[in-house]
Structure formats: C-alpha cells, structure tokens
Scaffold this motif. Sequence first.
Motif, mmCIF file in Angstrom:
data_model
loop_
_atom_site.group_PDB
_atom_site.id
_atom_site.type_symbol
_atom_site.label_atom_id
_atom_site.label_comp_id
_atom_site.label_asym_id
_atom_site.label_seq_id
_atom_site.Cartn_x
_atom_site.Cartn_y
_atom_site.Cartn_z
ATOM 1 N N GLY A 135 15.358 -14.557 17.132
ATOM 2 C CA GLY A 135 14.795 -15.792 17.649
ATOM 3 C C GLY A 135 13.841 -15.632 18.808
ATOM 4 O O GLY A 135 13.151 -16.587 19.182
ATOM 5 N N LEU A 136 13.783 -14.429 19.408
ATOM 6 C CA LEU A 136 12.942 -14.227 20.586
ATOM 7 C C LEU A 136 11.722 -13.367 20.307
ATOM 8 O O LEU A 136 10.691 -13.517 20.971
ATOM 9 N N GLY A 137 11.823 -12.446 19.361
ATOM 10 C CA GLY A 137 10.675 -11.629 19.037
ATOM 11 C C GLY A 137 10.983 -10.149 19.042
ATOM 12 O O GLY A 137 12.116 -9.718 19.253
ATOM 13 N N THR A 138 9.931 -9.370 18.820
ATOM 14 C CA THR A 138 10.017 -7.922 18.671
ATOM 15 C C THR A 138 9.072 -7.266 19.666
ATOM 16 O O THR A 138 7.865 -7.498 19.634
ATOM 17 N N LEU A 139 9.636 -6.443 20.538
ATOM 18 C CA LEU A 139 8.894 -5.820 21.628
ATOM 19 C C LEU A 139 8.641 -4.355 21.300
ATOM 20 O O LEU A 139 9.585 -3.572 21.163
ATOM 21 N N GLU A 166 7.766 5.639 19.406
ATOM 22 C CA GLU A 166 7.605 4.187 19.416
ATOM 23 C C GLU A 166 8.997 3.577 19.413
ATOM 24 O O GLU A 166 9.788 3.819 18.504
ATOM 25 N N VAL A 167 9.287 2.811 20.438
ATOM 26 C CA VAL A 167 10.597 2.184 20.592
ATOM 27 C C VAL A 167 10.413 0.679 20.419
ATOM 28 O O VAL A 167 9.599 0.064 21.122
ATOM 29 N N VAL A 168 11.166 0.099 19.488
ATOM 30 C CA VAL A 168 11.031 -1.321 19.173
ATOM 31 C C VAL A 168 12.359 -2.006 19.441
ATOM 32 O O VAL A 168 13.372 -1.689 18.803
ATOM 33 N N THR A 169 12.363 -2.922 20.397
ATOM 34 C CA THR A 169 13.562 -3.688 20.729
ATOM 35 C C THR A 169 13.346 -5.121 20.271
ATOM 36 O O THR A 169 12.316 -5.732 20.587
ATOM 37 N N ALA A 170 14.320 -5.662 19.537
ATOM 38 C CA ALA A 170 14.173 -6.989 18.946
ATOM 39 C C ALA A 170 15.424 -7.816 19.194
ATOM 40 O O ALA A 170 16.542 -7.294 19.152
ATOM 41 N N HIS A 174 16.887 6.860 28.206
ATOM 42 C CA HIS A 174 17.496 5.938 27.246
ATOM 43 C C HIS A 174 16.864 4.562 27.338
ATOM 44 O O HIS A 174 16.694 4.024 28.437
ATOM 45 N N TYR A 175 16.527 3.960 26.195
ATOM 46 C CA TYR A 175 16.133 2.549 26.146
ATOM 47 C C TYR A 175 17.379 1.684 26.360
ATOM 48 O O TYR A 175 18.522 2.148 26.206
ATOM 49 N N GLU A 176 17.173 0.418 26.651
ATOM 50 C CA GLU A 176 18.267 -0.553 26.691
ATOM 51 C C GLU A 176 17.705 -1.915 26.298
ATOM 52 O O GLU A 176 17.033 -2.576 27.089
ATOM 53 N N CYS A 177 17.974 -2.336 25.062
ATOM 54 C CA CYS A 177 17.542 -3.641 24.573
ATOM 55 C C CYS A 177 18.378 -4.727 25.252
ATOM 56 O O CYS A 177 19.612 -4.700 25.165
ATOM 57 N N GLU A 178 17.715 -5.681 25.918
ATOM 58 C CA GLU A 178 18.449 -6.664 26.718
ATOM 59 C C GLU A 178 17.847 -8.063 26.580
ATOM 60 O O GLU A 178 16.624 -8.228 26.552
ATOM 61 N N LEU A 179 18.723 -9.052 26.535
ATOM 62 C CA LEU A 179 18.316 -10.439 26.682
ATOM 63 C C LEU A 179 17.942 -10.677 28.141
ATOM 64 O O LEU A 179 18.720 -10.371 29.047
ATOM 65 N N ALA A 180 16.747 -11.210 28.369
ATOM 66 C CA ALA A 180 16.292 -11.513 29.723
ATOM 67 C C ALA A 180 16.202 -13.026 29.898
ATOM 68 O O ALA A 180 15.642 -13.734 29.050
ATOM 69 N N VAL A 181 16.755 -13.505 31.005
ATOM 70 C CA VAL A 181 16.813 -14.931 31.321
ATOM 71 C C VAL A 181 15.819 -15.222 32.433
ATOM 72 O O VAL A 181 15.836 -14.551 33.476
ATOM 73 N N THR A 184 14.944 0.223 17.263
ATOM 74 C CA THR A 184 14.557 1.340 16.404
ATOM 75 C C THR A 184 13.730 2.325 17.223
ATOM 76 O O THR A 184 12.978 1.925 18.133
ATOM 77 N N VAL A 185 13.885 3.601 16.921
ATOM 78 C CA VAL A 185 13.068 4.659 17.510
ATOM 79 C C VAL A 185 12.352 5.362 16.368
ATOM 80 O O VAL A 185 13.002 5.914 15.475
ATOM 81 N N ASN A 186 11.022 5.265 16.356
ATOM 82 C CA ASN A 186 10.203 5.826 15.269
ATOM 83 C C ASN A 186 10.686 5.330 13.909
ATOM 84 O O ASN A 186 10.769 6.086 12.934
ATOM 85 N N GLY A 187 11.025 4.047 13.844
ATOM 86 C CA GLY A 187 11.385 3.399 12.584
ATOM 87 C C GLY A 187 12.831 3.551 12.163
ATOM 88 O O GLY A 187 13.241 2.965 11.161
ATOM 89 N N VAL A 188 13.632 4.293 12.906
ATOM 90 C CA VAL A 188 15.045 4.505 12.575
ATOM 91 C C VAL A 188 15.900 3.595 13.459
ATOM 92 O O VAL A 188 15.769 3.604 14.688
ATOM 93 N N VAL A 189 16.779 2.798 12.833
ATOM 94 C CA VAL A 189 17.647 1.909 13.597
ATOM 95 C C VAL A 189 18.663 2.745 14.371
ATOM 96 O O VAL A 189 19.398 3.551 13.799
#
Length: 258
Positions: free
Chosen positions: A247-251, A240-244, A103-110, A187-192
């Motif tokens: 204001g910070l960007g898209t990874l 392709e996993v895209v975490t956004a 599992h991915y986990e999109c997270e704010l990193a400080v 998103t995973v392969n373009g699907v939110v």
Amino acid sequence: MKHARILLNDAPELGPLHAVEDGGALRLDDGRRVAFDAVRWLPPLAPVPRARSIFAMGLNYADHAKELAFKPPTEPLAFLKGEASLIGHREHTVRPADARHMHYECELAVVIGRTARHVKRADAYDFVQGYTVANDYAIRDYLENWYRPNLRVKNRDTCTPLGPWLVDAADVHARPGGPMNLALQTTVNGVVTQRGNTRDMVFDVPFLIEYFSAFMTLSPGDLILTGTPDGVVDCPPGAEVVTAIEGLGTLHNFIRQG
C-alpha cells in the motif's frame, strides 16, 4: 493520495517540486505530467522550519530480536538520526570500504502531521500526516552495543533511503488493520531475502507516539522509523536493494563502494 518530492532532470534549477502519483506518471502542481524516469527522486518530506527529529527503533520485531540473539525489549529502544542520512528513491548508498556486515532494514516510517504532546494512544493516529517506506541501513562492523547503536552504525550520510511516496494517513488508516497490517518485503538483486508484517511489531505506532510525546514534543515533519523484521543479509557493492511495503510503494536503492 501518494505524494513525492522531485527534481526535474531537464530543469534542476527549479529546485524541489511537489508531485502526486497520477496513472503511472507524476503530476506537478502546475498540472504537467512527467515520467518517473524524467526526475530525480528526493525524500518525500516537506521542508520544516527547524531541525527535524528522526527517531529509529531497535529490535522492534520479536523475530528480528531473536535473529540477533536478544530477547524483545520491554521498553522502546530508540535512537536519533540526522537528516543528512536521508536520500530518495533510486539513489545510491555508500558502503564503507572496510565494511563486512552492511545490512538493509525495511521499515514503516511514520510522518508526524501536527504538534503532539502528551498524546493518548487512542488519539495517536490523529497526529499522523502519512506513511512512507524507509531502508535503515546498519553497518554492524562498527557496533559497540546491540542495544545502543552508535553513530557510525546508523547515522551515516546516504544510509537512510526514503520513499518514493508519502501516502496520506487517511488512505492507510482506511485499510483493514490500518498501518498495523501491512506486508513488508526486501529483495537483493531480485532475490527475496526478507518478508514480514507490521502486525508483528513489539511496540505499535500508537504506542510509539504516546511514548515519545509523553516526554518530548513531536513536531510536524518529524519521522519515526519503526524497526524491521528478521531476514537481514549483507549488501555488497553494486547490489540493488528493493524494500517494499504493502500500500505504500517500492523503494529502490543501489550500493556504491565508498
């Protein structure tokens, strides 16, 4: 300002270089501008003179705790990660051959900016250098206890993509709600597959800095990964996993079979 650390594709022997975002390109410290696709992206963290402490939070969003059939914690559930787990934007993460639940986990990193000890939450933001996007993969096949993830679940080489940018704290703090009002999406392969907002954290950024600094010293360059909302799904080889984060960007990250 958005900062990056990169290797030039045509001159990797120069080693890691600092760059800033400049009108859709990267501007190096010597003034040269290079395209995003002319570089290899590294985690946007400056080297530190000692081992970097990387803290990661478990179940720090109430909806994610509910998704995993747990009550939200009453005290932060934290564990440590090694720096070898970090990779940059557009890099590949290895999926173990026997994994069925990655599992991915999109997270704010400080990112901590100066030495912090016994910090009060009202002063916590003064100790932040900046913020970036993290994807804290979990291989849940190896989980022994949901509350205390073991090393094989979370501390694997390549399993923490970070970046592409380190955004100055002042820029984030100037936004309405600061870091505690940022939309997250995966998103995973373009699907939110995941949407959330940092305002839904159980323990917010100032609380976490106060909490950790009460019993240990936080040093410049240390990293706090703040947890993920609900909506995690399995990431198959080739994905392709895209975490956004707003204001910070898209990874961007790609899954490779191990």
